[in-house]
Scaffold this motif. Structure first.
Motif, PDB file in Angstrom:
ATOM      1  N   ARG A   6      -8.345  -6.101   4.215  1.00  0.00           N
ATOM      2  CA  ARG A   6      -7.401  -5.512   3.259  1.00  0.00           C
ATOM      3  C   ARG A   6      -6.582  -4.402   3.914  1.00  0.00           C
ATOM      4  N   THR A   7      -5.920  -4.804   4.989  1.00  0.00           N
ATOM      5  CA  THR A   7      -5.013  -3.914   5.714  1.00  0.00           C
ATOM      6  C   THR A   7      -3.717  -4.657   5.984  1.00  0.00           C
ATOM      7  N   PRO A  45       0.825  -1.214   0.000  1.00  0.00           N
ATOM      8  CA  PRO A  45       0.000   0.000   0.000  1.00  0.00           C
ATOM      9  C   PRO A  45       0.860   1.265   0.000  1.00  0.00           C
ATOM     10  N   TRP A 104      -5.004   0.102   1.609  1.00  0.00           N
ATOM     11  CA  TRP A 104      -4.758   0.515   0.222  1.00  0.00           C
ATOM     12  C   TRP A 104      -5.629   1.692  -0.200  1.00  0.00           C
ATOM     13  N   GLU A 105      -6.689   1.969   0.536  1.00  0.00           N
ATOM     14  CA  GLU A 105      -7.672   2.947   0.084  1.00  0.00           C
ATOM     15  C   GLU A 105      -7.271   4.393   0.346  1.00  0.00           C
TER      16      GLU A 105
END
Length: 293
Positions: free
Chosen positions: A166-167, A138, A215-216
């Motif tokens: 998703r971390t 990320p 990732w955001e």
């Protein structure tokens, strides 16, 4: 001892640990993961979170057998993680290509199921810039590099990948702890207006600190500080069953049970995690032997 006997021993210990938290161990969730990732050659760790909105599960961290070369593909094959084209799916392979990995571990909850893979490389410590250069990492890691450097977060010994949220967590290592004034400065810049001074002082004896990144965005979701168990400090701040859990879980080695306490901060919340080792892996014992105070 056979793999099946190993599974029964660990499953029985999980049931005992879950009972200390007033939880029921679901065989339909736990046993398939144990069967897929046995036999248990190394570390097995129980952990639980405390605090309003954070409690409610028993987590297991288990060392992946060396015969399983790619634990992500193995988890995917068994249906524990979803197939995706997201970069989270290639981060483990990127790490293994560029870093000398000593061991991998998985993390799962007796209720939530499969959560994470940990990639442990204490003998090949990585800097933020090295890890940030990996194709699937990320951008949040690179975007916060200066923040980490300002506060002495330099050497990463482990990285966890949460495939459902998703971390990631880069685990910065501190063989001699971190000064309380540095932790206080870090928390203030992170947005914690008035960090509890006693918790800050306790956190100065950490051996690992780890932010949660995704990732955001470039935002750091939280920052956690892990040390050997500081029961006098956390006891009045956690639920009674958490104290019962961290002082009563079964373990397999000689001497006293080894447990840890973790303080987790976000700009608007503080909570805790506690963990107890059921079984040590050789690398874990060597690493912890250097940092315990």
């Amino acid at each position: 001892m056979s793999a099946q006997a190993d599974i029964e021993t660990v499953h029985s210990a999980i049931e005992e640990a879950a009972g200390l938290l007033n939880l029921t161990c679901s065989p339909g969730t736990v046993r398939p993961i144990l069967e897929a990732f046995g036999p248990f050659e190394g570390g097995v760790i129980f952990s639980a979170s405390a605090g309003e909105g954070h409690a409610g599960d028993l987590d297991l961290t288990i060392q992946v057998p060396r015969a399983i070369d790619d634990p992500y593909t193995h988890a995917l094959k068994h249906g524990f993680v979803p197939h995706t084209d997201h970069p989270v799916s290639t981060l483990l392979s990127d790490l293994k290509e560029h870093v000398s990995v000593d061991e991998c571990l998985i993390d799962f909850g007796v209720i939530a199921g499969f959560n994470k893979i940990y990639v442990h490389f204490p003998r090949d410590l990585q800097g933020v810039a090295q890890l940030a250069a990996l194709p699937s990492m990320p951008r949040a890691l690179a975007d916060n590099a200066e923040f980490f450097a300002r506060h002495g977060l330099e050497n990463v010994a482990m990285l966890s990948i949460d495939y459902h949220k998703r971390t990631i967590n880069p685990f910065f290592t501190f063989p001699k702890g971190l000064e309380a004034k540095t932790i206080s400065s870090l928390l203030h810049e992170f947005g914690v207006v008035e960090p509890d001074e006693e918790l800050v002082e306790s956190s100065s004896k950490i051996f690992r600190a780890y932010p949660t990144l995704g990732w955001e965005s470039s935002k750091i979701d939280r920052i956690s500080f892990a040390r050997s168990l500081d029961l006098p400090t956390i006891r009045p701040r956690v639920e009674p069953e958490i104290v019962r859990f961290v002082t009563g879980t079964p373990y397999t080695y000689d001497g006293e049970r080894f447990s840890i306490s973790i303080v987790k901060w976000s700009p608007d919340d503080t909570w805790f995690n506690v963990g107890s080792y059921f079984q040590f892996g050789p690398i874990q014992r060597a690493v912890l032997g250097k940092v315990l105070r």
